[in-house]
Design a protein around this motif. Structure first.
Motif, PDB file in Angstrom:
ATOM      1  N   ARG A  72      40.552  34.943  33.846  1.00 41.67           N
ATOM      2  CA  ARG A  72      39.461  33.952  33.728  1.00 41.67           C
ATOM      3  C   ARG A  72      38.349  34.498  32.835  1.00 41.67           C
ATOM      4  NH1 ARG A  72      39.596  29.732  37.607  1.00 41.67           N
ATOM      5  NH2 ARG A  72      40.824  30.257  39.428  1.00 41.67           N
ATOM      6  N   ARG A  73      37.946  35.726  33.066  1.00 43.16           N
ATOM      7  CA  ARG A  73      36.813  36.319  32.347  1.00 43.16           C
ATOM      8  C   ARG A  73      37.133  36.555  30.872  1.00 43.16           C
ATOM      9  NH1 ARG A  73      36.419  40.198  35.507  1.00 43.16           N
ATOM     10  NH2 ARG A  73      37.515  41.770  34.294  1.00 43.16           N
ATOM     11  N   ARG A  74      38.345  37.063  30.582  1.00 42.46           N
ATOM     12  CA  ARG A  74      38.668  37.464  29.212  1.00 42.46           C
ATOM     13  C   ARG A  74      39.238  36.357  28.340  1.00 42.46           C
ATOM     14  NH1 ARG A  74      41.870  42.733  28.657  1.00 42.46           N
ATOM     15  NH2 ARG A  74      41.173  42.424  26.539  1.00 42.46           N
ATOM     16  N   PHE A  75      39.917  35.382  28.947  1.00 44.29           N
ATOM     17  CA  PHE A  75      40.663  34.438  28.123  1.00 44.29           C
ATOM     18  C   PHE A  75      40.263  32.972  28.256  1.00 44.29           C
ATOM     19  CE2 PHE A  75      43.628  37.989  28.951  1.00 44.29           C
ATOM     20  CZ  PHE A  75      43.710  38.454  27.647  1.00 44.29           C
ATOM     21  N   ILE A  76      39.472  32.624  29.259  1.00 41.58           N
ATOM     22  CA  ILE A  76      39.161  31.216  29.471  1.00 41.58           C
ATOM     23  C   ILE A  76      37.658  30.998  29.325  1.00 41.58           C
ATOM     24  CG2 ILE A  76      39.344  29.278  31.066  1.00 41.58           C
ATOM     25  CD1 ILE A  76      41.704  30.856  32.344  1.00 41.58           C
ATOM     26  N   PRO A  77      37.245  30.267  28.277  1.00 43.61           N
ATOM     27  CA  PRO A  77      35.819  29.994  28.092  1.00 43.61           C
ATOM     28  C   PRO A  77      35.243  29.245  29.299  1.00 43.61           C
ATOM     29  CG  PRO A  77      37.067  29.391  26.131  1.00 43.61           C
ATOM     30  CD  PRO A  77      38.064  29.709  27.211  1.00 43.61           C
ATOM     31  N   HIS A  78      34.038  29.597  29.691  1.00 41.89           N
ATOM     32  CA  HIS A  78      33.400  29.008  30.873  1.00 41.89           C
ATOM     33  C   HIS A  78      33.223  27.504  30.747  1.00 41.89           C
ATOM     34  CE1 HIS A  78      32.670  32.889  32.684  1.00 41.89           C
ATOM     35  NE2 HIS A  78      32.203  33.322  31.526  1.00 41.89           N
ATOM     36  N   HIS A  79      33.005  27.010  29.539  1.00 37.16           N
ATOM     37  CA  HIS A  79      32.732  25.587  29.359  1.00 37.16           C
ATOM     38  C   HIS A  79      33.968  24.707  29.570  1.00 37.16           C
ATOM     39  CE1 HIS A  79      34.331  26.614  25.381  1.00 37.16           C
ATOM     40  NE2 HIS A  79      34.633  25.336  25.262  1.00 37.16           N
ATOM     41  N   LEU A  80      35.155  25.301  29.705  1.00 39.92           N
ATOM     42  CA  LEU A  80      36.363  24.505  29.874  1.00 39.92           C
ATOM     43  C   LEU A  80      36.563  24.005  31.300  1.00 39.92           C
ATOM     44  CD1 LEU A  80      38.995  26.271  27.620  1.00 39.92           C
ATOM     45  CD2 LEU A  80      37.747  24.156  27.207  1.00 39.92           C
ATOM     46  N   GLY A  81      35.695  24.386  32.195  1.00 39.52           N
ATOM     47  CA  GLY A  81      35.791  23.854  33.545  1.00 39.52           C
ATOM     48  C   GLY A  81      36.652  24.704  34.457  1.00 39.52           C
ATOM     49  N   PRO A  82      36.656  24.368  35.741  1.00 40.43           N
ATOM     50  CA  PRO A  82      37.417  25.166  36.704  1.00 40.43           C
ATOM     51  C   PRO A  82      38.910  24.862  36.634  1.00 40.43           C
ATOM     52  CG  PRO A  82      36.380  23.328  37.816  1.00 40.43           C
ATOM     53  CD  PRO A  82      35.926  23.276  36.376  1.00 40.43           C
ATOM     54  N   TYR A  83      39.716  25.910  36.687  1.00 38.68           N
ATOM     55  CA  TYR A  83      41.163  25.783  36.741  1.00 38.68           C
ATOM     56  C   TYR A  83      41.646  26.475  37.995  1.00 38.68           C
ATOM     57  CZ  TYR A  83      41.188  24.165  31.939  1.00 38.68           C
ATOM     58  OH  TYR A  83      40.980  23.441  30.807  1.00 38.68           O
ATOM     59  N   THR A  84      42.717  25.968  38.557  1.00 38.89           N
ATOM     60  CA  THR A  84      43.283  26.598  39.750  1.00 38.89           C
ATOM     61  C   THR A  84      44.044  27.858  39.343  1.00 38.89           C
ATOM     62  OG1 THR A  84      45.390  25.421  39.641  1.00 38.89           O
ATOM     63  CG2 THR A  84      43.590  24.327  40.833  1.00 38.89           C
ATOM     64  N   THR A  85      44.275  28.720  40.308  1.00 40.65           N
ATOM     65  CA  THR A  85      45.063  29.923  40.068  1.00 40.65           C
ATOM     66  C   THR A  85      46.459  29.538  39.579  1.00 40.65           C
ATOM     67  OG1 THR A  85      43.811  31.118  41.734  1.00 40.65           O
ATOM     68  CG2 THR A  85      45.989  31.996  41.183  1.00 40.65           C
ATOM     69  N   PHE A  86      47.033  28.507  40.173  1.00 42.51           N
ATOM     70  CA  PHE A  86      48.355  28.031  39.758  1.00 42.51           C
ATOM     71  C   PHE A  86      48.346  27.638  38.285  1.00 42.51           C
ATOM     72  CE2 PHE A  86      51.214  24.447  39.012  1.00 42.51           C
ATOM     73  CZ  PHE A  86      52.430  25.012  39.356  1.00 42.51           C
ATOM     74  N   GLU A  87      47.345  26.895  37.852  1.00 40.41           N
ATOM     75  CA  GLU A  87      47.262  26.468  36.449  1.00 40.41           C
ATOM     76  C   GLU A  87      47.126  27.666  35.515  1.00 40.41           C
ATOM     77  OE1 GLU A  87      45.187  22.075  36.946  1.00 40.41           O
ATOM     78  OE2 GLU A  87      43.941  23.873  37.088  1.00 40.41           O
ATOM     79  N   ILE A  88      46.343  28.642  35.896  1.00 35.67           N
ATOM     80  CA  ILE A  88      46.127  29.821  35.057  1.00 35.67           C
ATOM     81  C   ILE A  88      47.420  30.631  34.924  1.00 35.67           C
ATOM     82  CG2 ILE A  88      44.946  32.064  34.968  1.00 35.67           C
ATOM     83  CD1 ILE A  88      42.502  30.578  36.180  1.00 35.67           C
ATOM     84  N   ILE A  89      48.092  30.884  36.029  1.00 34.08           N
ATOM     85  CA  ILE A  89      49.340  31.654  35.981  1.00 34.08           C
ATOM     86  C   ILE A  89      50.396  30.898  35.179  1.00 34.08           C
ATOM     87  CG2 ILE A  89      51.268  32.519  37.377  1.00 34.08           C
ATOM     88  CD1 ILE A  89      49.179  33.233  39.522  1.00 34.08           C
TER      89      ILE A  89
END
Length: 148
Positions: A72-89
């Motif tokens: 989350r910290r390194r690859f997903i910009p904060h402005h893109l909104g919340p993503y679930t752990t499932f979506e990230i994996i």
């Protein structure tokens, strides 16, 4: 299946009563197509031969809270909104698999996931699509947030 197993073990009645509300799954009358279901399309042309099972290696990867927080910290910009752990994996695995297979950049890269949606059924059935499709090149050339 749980109800069948409980009865097979001797229960007088299952802990979850079967629901026959088939009207929830009935097609409109007359039927009409409202969206494209890419998950049912046949893949006609693959530019790369399917990999032989002998060429694959099986590995286990564990994604705990520290790993998810790092992604989350390194690859997903904060402005893109919340993503679930499932979506990230899922996005990470989709992108990494596409890169590992060295797919042609113009070839379609699909991600399809089968999930248990029982908890989602409290009429109505939620709208959604279990397939995502893009080109391998877009997965190669963009950050993980593109796959999300």
């Amino acid at each position: 299946m749980k109800a069948v197993a409980e009865i097979a073990r001797g229960a007088n009645e299952p802990s979850i009563t079967p629901v026959w509300s088939r009207e929830l799954l009935s097609a409109r009358h007359p039927p009409r197509i409202t969206c494209t279901h890419r998950e049912y399309e046949e893949v006609l042309h693959m530019k790369r031969a399917i990999i032989s099972p002998n060429d694959l290696q099986e590995r286990s990867f564990f994604f705990g809270p520290p790993e998810i927080a790092t992604i989350r910290r390194r690859f997903i910009p904060h402005h893109l909104g919340p993503y679930t752990t499932f979506e990230i994996i899922t996005a990470c695995l989709w992108r990494c698999r596409t890169i590992a297979l060295q797919m042609d950049p113009n070839e379609e890269a699909r991600m399809m996931v089968t999930v248990n949606a029982r908890a989602k059924f409290k009429p109505p059935i939620p709208v959604g699509c279990p397939a995502a499709v893009t080109t391998a090149g877009k997965l190669y050339g963009n950050p993980i947030s593109c796959a999300l």
